[in-house]
Design a protein around this motif. Structure first.
Motif, PDB file in Angstrom:
ATOM      1  N   UNK A 184       0.829  -1.200   0.000  1.00 57.27           N
ATOM      2  CA  UNK A 184       0.000   0.000   0.000  1.00 57.27           C
ATOM      3  C   UNK A 184       0.866   1.252   0.000  1.00 57.27           C
ATOM      4  N   UNK A 185       0.260   2.384  -0.408  1.00 55.56           N
ATOM      5  CA  UNK A 185       0.960   3.666  -0.356  1.00 55.56           C
ATOM      6  C   UNK A 185       0.858   4.226   1.059  1.00 55.56           C
ATOM      7  N   UNK A 186       1.413   3.508   1.990  1.00 48.96           N
ATOM      8  CA  UNK A 186       1.352   3.891   3.405  1.00 48.96           C
ATOM      9  C   UNK A 186       2.311   5.036   3.681  1.00 48.96           C
ATOM     10  N   UNK A 187       1.818   6.154   4.229  1.00 48.60           N
ATOM     11  CA  UNK A 187       2.746   7.240   4.565  1.00 48.60           C
ATOM     12  C   UNK A 187       3.750   6.787   5.608  1.00 48.60           C
ATOM     13  N   UNK A 188       4.998   7.229   5.451  1.00 50.05           N
ATOM     14  CA  UNK A 188       5.940   6.938   6.526  1.00 50.05           C
ATOM     15  C   UNK A 188       5.634   7.880   7.690  1.00 50.05           C
ATOM     16  N   UNK A 189       6.214   7.582   8.848  1.00 52.41           N
ATOM     17  CA  UNK A 189       5.889   8.347  10.047  1.00 52.41           C
ATOM     18  C   UNK A 189       6.141   9.837   9.861  1.00 52.41           C
ATOM     19  N   UNK A 190       7.190  10.183   9.120  1.00 60.72           N
ATOM     20  CA  UNK A 190       7.529  11.580   8.920  1.00 60.72           C
ATOM     21  C   UNK A 190       6.461  12.354   8.177  1.00 60.72           C
ATOM     22  N   UNK A 191       5.677  11.665   7.334  1.00 60.36           N
ATOM     23  CA  UNK A 191       4.623  12.340   6.582  1.00 60.36           C
ATOM     24  C   UNK A 191       3.400  12.632   7.437  1.00 60.36           C
ATOM     25  N   UNK A 192       3.355  12.077   8.628  1.00 63.91           N
ATOM     26  CA  UNK A 192       2.218  12.304   9.517  1.00 63.91           C
ATOM     27  C   UNK A 192       2.656  13.033  10.786  1.00 63.91           C
ATOM     28  N   UNK A 193       3.752  13.771  10.658  1.00 65.53           N
ATOM     29  CA  UNK A 193       4.216  14.644  11.742  1.00 65.53           C
ATOM     30  C   UNK A 193       4.271  16.068  11.210  1.00 65.53           C
ATOM     31  N   UNK A 194       3.925  17.026  12.070  1.00 62.54           N
ATOM     32  CA  UNK A 194       4.036  18.427  11.664  1.00 62.54           C
ATOM     33  C   UNK A 194       5.479  18.755  11.305  1.00 62.54           C
ATOM     34  N   UNK A 195       5.730  19.555  10.283  1.00 64.69           N
ATOM     35  CA  UNK A 195       4.725  20.299   9.500  1.00 64.69           C
ATOM     36  C   UNK A 195       4.207  19.539   8.283  1.00 64.69           C
ATOM     37  N   UNK A 196       4.677  18.307   8.065  1.00 59.29           N
ATOM     38  CA  UNK A 196       4.299  17.567   6.855  1.00 59.29           C
ATOM     39  C   UNK A 196       2.965  16.852   7.005  1.00 59.29           C
ATOM     40  N   UNK A 197       2.457  16.768   8.224  1.00 59.74           N
ATOM     41  CA  UNK A 197       1.195  16.083   8.452  1.00 59.74           C
ATOM     42  C   UNK A 197       0.910  15.985   9.929  1.00 59.74           C
ATOM     43  N   UNK A 198      -0.094  15.192  10.276  1.00 58.23           N
ATOM     44  CA  UNK A 198      -0.414  14.979  11.687  1.00 58.23           C
ATOM     45  C   UNK A 198      -1.185  13.678  11.820  1.00 58.23           C
ATOM     46  N   UNK A 199      -1.240  13.173  13.049  1.00 58.24           N
ATOM     47  CA  UNK A 199      -1.935  11.915  13.325  1.00 58.24           C
ATOM     48  C   UNK A 199      -2.771  12.102  14.580  1.00 58.24           C
ATOM     49  N   UNK A 200      -4.052  11.765  14.484  1.00 57.40           N
ATOM     50  CA  UNK A 200      -4.991  11.975  15.580  1.00 57.40           C
ATOM     51  C   UNK A 200      -5.494  10.632  16.088  1.00 57.40           C
TER      52      UNK A 200
END
Length: 306
Positions: A184-200
């Motif tokens: 899958x096109x799973x985002x790596x952890x860095x893509x879900x951390x500010x400023x590139x992203x976030x995880x709720x």
């Protein structure tokens, strides 16, 4: 009525409901259900259960102050109803267990609770009983929904990892072809951390029950990824709440287009996206497990201009 007046009326009705319930179930009595202790202590006994429970879990489950819980536990321990022991592997963790007398007291509370429930229903005709029970189920569902909290966490947080493992397991069971995260096109952890992203992460009584990620690539539409809700937390409006939260967070970052993709087997998710204003669009990525791609134009936060 304007919005403030509507809110005032709603608050007054909730307060009246609270007064009626606390009076009718005997919550104001220091001898709840005719026993020797108030309702707080009775609930601690009931929530401890046959297998025992950590003090922290009891506090979070009942949303009680730490000092108040400690006082109640000391009282129950002095009465010989519970034991409170520190765990050998972590002396900071204390576990509460019912004694034989505690189990007998819990059984008496169960019996008394059955009698109280019967006394609420007995004066009503069958139609009124059904209406009351259905209304109680709806109130319980909505009150439970109001206790769910959302928190932005690091994707490596244990609660985030738990949710993602549960999510992948469910997809493996539901997808016709199974599910392999490596494909899958799973985002790596860095893509879900500010400023590139976030995880709720969503929590109910302190336990993780859902998650959702947001990718915030520079100069491109934001993308919702890995939204999952535990089966026990479904029908609480949490999916719509996740979408609203992530949309608001994307709008704060100046994003004006929000995207997501999903699998054809996830009927409830597809219906949710349609009802939340997402429109189906041509594929915008090569996600092998996706059959539907959605996009939504979002407005800037109130008081700003696009």
């Amino acid at each position: 009525m304007d919005e403030a007046q509507v809110e005032r009326v709603q608050i007054e009705r909730v307060r009246r409901f609270n007064r009626t319930v606390t009076e009718r179930v005997g919550a104001l009595n220091d001898r709840y259900l005719g026993r020797e202790r108030p309702i707080g202590a009775a609930r601690l006994l009931w929530e401890t259960g046959d297998g025992g429970r950590d003090v922290r879990e009891l506090r979070e489950r009942l949303e009680l102050d730490s000092g108040y819980v400690s006082r109640l536990l000391r009282s129950l321990e002095n009465d010989g109803l519970v034991t409170v022991e520190r765990q050998q592997r972590d002396r900071r963790v204390r576990t509460v267990r019912l004694t034989e007398a505690g189990r007998a007291e819990r059984a008496a509370l169960d019996s008394g609770s059955d009698e109280l429930a019967g006394s609420l229903l007995e004066p009503l005709n069958p139609s009124q009983r059904a209406r009351l029970v259905d209304a109680m189920a709806e109130v319980e569902r909505l009150l439970t929904a109001s206790t769910v909290t959302l928190e932005t966490v690091d994707p490596d947080h244990p609660d985030a990892e738990y949710c993602l493992r549960s999510y992948f397991t469910e997809l493996q069971e539901r997808f016709d072809s199974g599910f392999d995260p490596a494909l899958s096109l799973l985002p790596d952890a860095g893509e879900l951390r500010l400023p590139r992203g976030l995880f709720v992460v969503a929590r109910l009584h302190g336990e993780p029950v859902g998650c959702a990620g947001l990718k915030l690539p520079s100069g491109a539409p934001a993308e919702i990824k890995r939204m999952w809700i535990a089966p026990r937390a479904r029908r609480l409006g949490l999916g719509r709440r996740f979408l609203a939260e992530l949309e608001a967070r994307a709008a704060e970052k100046g994003v004006r287009v929000l995207r997501l993709d999903t699998n054809k087997t996830l009927d409830a998710a597809i219906a949710l996206y349609h009802s939340a204003g997402f429109q189906e669009v041509p594929a915008f990525n090569d996600e092998p497990y996706a059959h539907h791609w959605f996009e939504k134009r979002i407005a800037p936060p109130h008081g700003t201009t696009g």
